[in-house]
Scaffold this active site. Structure first.
Site, short mmCIF file in Angstrom:
data_model
loop_
_atom_site.label_atom_id
_atom_site.label_comp_id
_atom_site.label_asym_id
_atom_site.label_seq_id
_atom_site.Cartn_x
_atom_site.Cartn_y
_atom_site.Cartn_z
CB SER A 157 -1.06 -10.50 1.00
OG SER A 157 -2.70 -10.62 1.25
CG HIS B 291 -1.88 -1.07 1.39
ND1 HIS B 291 -1.63 -2.01 2.09
CD2 HIS B 291 -3.08 -1.44 0.82
CE1 HIS B 291 -2.63 -3.01 2.25
NE2 HIS B 291 -3.57 -2.54 1.13
#
Length: 281
Positions: A185, A37
């Site tokens: 993840s 992110h």
């Protein structure tokens, strides 16, 4: 950095930015942010005057037996990461804010959702496209940033934006990996020590497939067999799918003649992980 919870308040801020002719980069997330992110945020920061991150675990993209209730959440940690990388605004609405009443309107993208996760997770992409349509309408971004780890999602959202004439540029950003190759993840948090070690089989199997492609293999069944054989050597791994598809249409291919997406989904214990790579002749 502002943290805003209501559509009304976020629209007031965005109107001010738009009145000042400022560009807005948008990173949609479900929270529990990691370096993957962060790479999206950094790209958005480089290319825009303002950066928005949405943090919303979207219930309508989860199936009845999936991990909506247990999906990891940590707004304090997420806020710290966002502040570190220069985010201007976090939009963190409650479910009741996004869906105050039963929702009757849904967005479906056909064809591109027939295979891969679209086949294995019925209704998933309808939920993704519906919530992103809402976010795009609320936030009115200039550009939106999505990770290539969710390659099918990236292709589906690009097609939706094209078909529905959203004035938004969709930017795909490379997969970010741990030092040992595991794709970053939020669901990696579910893995225990042994499962974490076993999860390396995803990247290892894809590397073997890539080596075969680079050596001239053009039969997709042979590529698939290489991956399946490698995955089956790991006792904790249970294959959900191994697919070789056209990178644009996401339709299965037998003979590799152009750009392809090699994508896998594998359960390590109870945790479903995905990984992929794109190969161009």
């Amino acid at each position: 950095m502002n943290i805003v919870n209501t559509i009304k308040d976020v629209k007031l801020i965005i109107k001010k930015w738009k009145d000042e002719n400022l560009s807005i980069g948008y990173v949609p997330t479900m929270g529990y942010l990691h370096e993957g992110h962060a790479s999206l945020i950094k790209k958005a920061r480089e290319e825009n005057d303002k950066v928005i991150v949405s943090i919303f675990v979207n219930p309508i993209q989860f199936g009845p037996k999936e991990d909506y209730s247990t999906y990891p959440r940590d707004l304090v940690k997420d806020s710290s990461l966002c502040e570190k990388f220069g985010v201007d605004l976090i939009f963190n609405p409650e479910t009741s804010e996004m869906y105050p009443n039963k929702i009757y309107s849904h967005i479906n993208v056909d064809i591109l959702t027939e295979n891969l996760c679209g086949e294995k997770r019925p209704g998933h992409f309808q939920g993704v496209c519906t919530v992103l349509t809402k976010f795009f309408n609320i936030l009115n971004p200039t550009k939106a940033y999505l990770g290539e780890k969710d390659a099918q999602q990236l292709a589906v959202v690009r097609k939706m934006v094209e078909d529905l004439n959203f004035p938004i540029e969709i930017i795909g950003c490379p997969i970010i990996r741990e030092e040992d190759g595991l794709a970053k993840s939020s669901r990696n948090a579910y893995l225990n020590k042994q499962e974490r070690k076993s999860a390396l089989i995803l990247n290892k199997s894809l590397k073997e497939a890539l080596n075969a492609l680079e050596s001239g293999e053009k039969n997709s069944n042979n590529i698939r067999d290489i991956i399946v054989s490698k995955l089956n050597k790991e006792p904790l791994a249970k294959i959900d799918y191994v697919s070789i598809v056209d990178s644009i249409t996401l339709q299965s291919v037998e003979k590799i003649q152009s750009s392809i997406l090699v994508a896998i989904a594998v359960y390590i214990g109870k945790t479903r992980l995905i990984d992929n790579f794109t190969f161009k002749l």
